[in-house]
Design an enzyme around this catalytic site. Structure first.
Site, short mmCIF file in Angstrom:
data_model
loop_
_atom_site.label_atom_id
_atom_site.label_comp_id
_atom_site.label_asym_id
_atom_site.label_seq_id
_atom_site.Cartn_x
_atom_site.Cartn_y
_atom_site.Cartn_z
N HIS A 81 1.93 -6.50 1.11
CA HIS A 81 1.12 -6.72 -0.10
C HIS A 81 1.97 -6.90 -1.35
O HIS A 81 1.82 -7.88 -2.08
CB HIS A 81 0.15 -5.56 -0.30
CG HIS A 81 -0.65 -5.67 -1.56
ND1 HIS A 81 -0.24 -5.13 -2.77
CD2 HIS A 81 -1.83 -6.28 -1.81
CE1 HIS A 81 -1.13 -5.39 -3.68
NE2 HIS A 81 -2.11 -6.09 -3.15
N LYS A 151 -0.15 -14.43 -0.84
CA LYS A 151 0.19 -13.54 -1.96
C LYS A 151 1.31 -14.14 -2.80
O LYS A 151 2.30 -14.63 -2.26
CB LYS A 151 0.62 -12.18 -1.40
CG LYS A 151 0.53 -11.04 -2.38
CD LYS A 151 -0.92 -10.62 -2.55
CE LYS A 151 -1.05 -9.49 -3.55
NZ LYS A 151 -2.45 -9.10 -3.73
#
Length: 290
Positions: A81, A151
């Site tokens: 992440h 991301k």
């Protein structure tokens, strides 16, 4: 204002919870709405974005998992992440002189050495940061569905094409996967537009909450609008549903990140199509009773 809306809605929602229970048993393969999506895997119970979190979601019977993809210094796609390795690995200890420990500054082999589980709990010591290929294989093994977030695409030029090529190589761009098992999402509208231009058949989701006036231009390339539940309202969901997406169906809404029963019931009453959660068992039990 949102808190007041949730509070005001909760009593009515709880009083009608029976209406939210499935007519058929979802465990028999019936599709329920809203879908319950395990955020970074079942990340309340296993370290986020690891194969352990995918396995935990599968053990809970959760069909949708969400994950994040970024790229290493030598061009490998990995599932993590943050743009830094510091929070969810022991990179600071293993490579003490390499602050700020950015994913893009480490090779895949270096990242493979890191412990991505001990920060969460000793039971997960030795868990690794998976490559996207490894992650896809595990999701496929469990017959799950994937909400894949690109991301920080601004850090990784060409990551959209690279991600799609890997998905294709792993069999995830066939009709069955595209239709029922894969959504690619991003906070970047430009990145999402690129995905749509490269692979128009792939379903896409725009993270965030654009102004209602701007929604029509995003509906050209986005099948979903995925906002934080805290900013959501029934009127906004209705405005999204009124639009037709790039594949000729109404644009959908997935709300994130909902981790308690009261909020899950209130957000479901907004008529969302999916609920993204760290605790998929809690949300599913609130919505469907099991």
């Amino acid at each position: 204002m949102h808190a007041r809306v949730i509070a005001a809605t909760t009593t009515a929602v709880l009083g009608t919870v029976a209406l939210l229970l499935p007519v058929h048993d979802a465990r028999a393969g019936i599709t329920l709405r809203p879908s319950v999506i395990a955020h970074r895997g079942a990340s309340a119970y296993a370290p986020e974005n690891t194969l352990d979190a995918v396995d935990k979601a599968a053990a809970l019977g959760v069909r949708w998992v969400e994950n994040d993809v970024q790229r290493t210094k030598d061009g490998e796609l990995v599932v993590i992440h943050d743009d830094s390795l510091r929070r969810t690995t022991d990179a600071e200890e293993v490579f003490p002189g390499r602050a700020p420990w950015k994913v893009r500054d480490f090779t895949a082999a270096e990242i493979a050495r890191l412990d991505a589980g001990s920060w969460f709990g000793s039971a997960y010591a030795g868990a690794r940061v998976p490559t996207l290929k490894e992650y896809l294989e595990r999701v496929e093994q469990h017959h799950q569905k994937l909400l894949l977030e690109i991301k920080n695409p601004e850090l990784y030029p060409g990551v959209e094409q690279q991600t799609l090529e890997l998905l294709n190589n792993e069999g995830w761009l066939d009709r069955r996967h595209r239709t029922n098992r894969l959504i690619v999402q991003s906070f970047s509208a430009d990145s999402l537009r690129t995905v749509h231009e490269l692979e128009p058949a792939v379903k896409t989701g725009l993270l965030g909450m654009p102004a209602v006036a701007d929604l029509p231009r995003f509906a050209v390339f986005a099948d979903l609008i995925n906002p934080s539940y805290a900013s959501l309202s029934p009127a906004y969901v209705s405005a999204v549903h009124a639009l037709t997406g790039p594949h000729g169906t109404p644009v959908k809404v997935f709300a994130w990140t909902v981790d308690d029963a009261v909020t899950a019931l209130a957000v479901s009453a907004y008529d969302v199509d999916g609920v993204i959660t760290d605790k998929p068992d809690v949300v599913r039990r609130a919505l469907y009773g099991y």
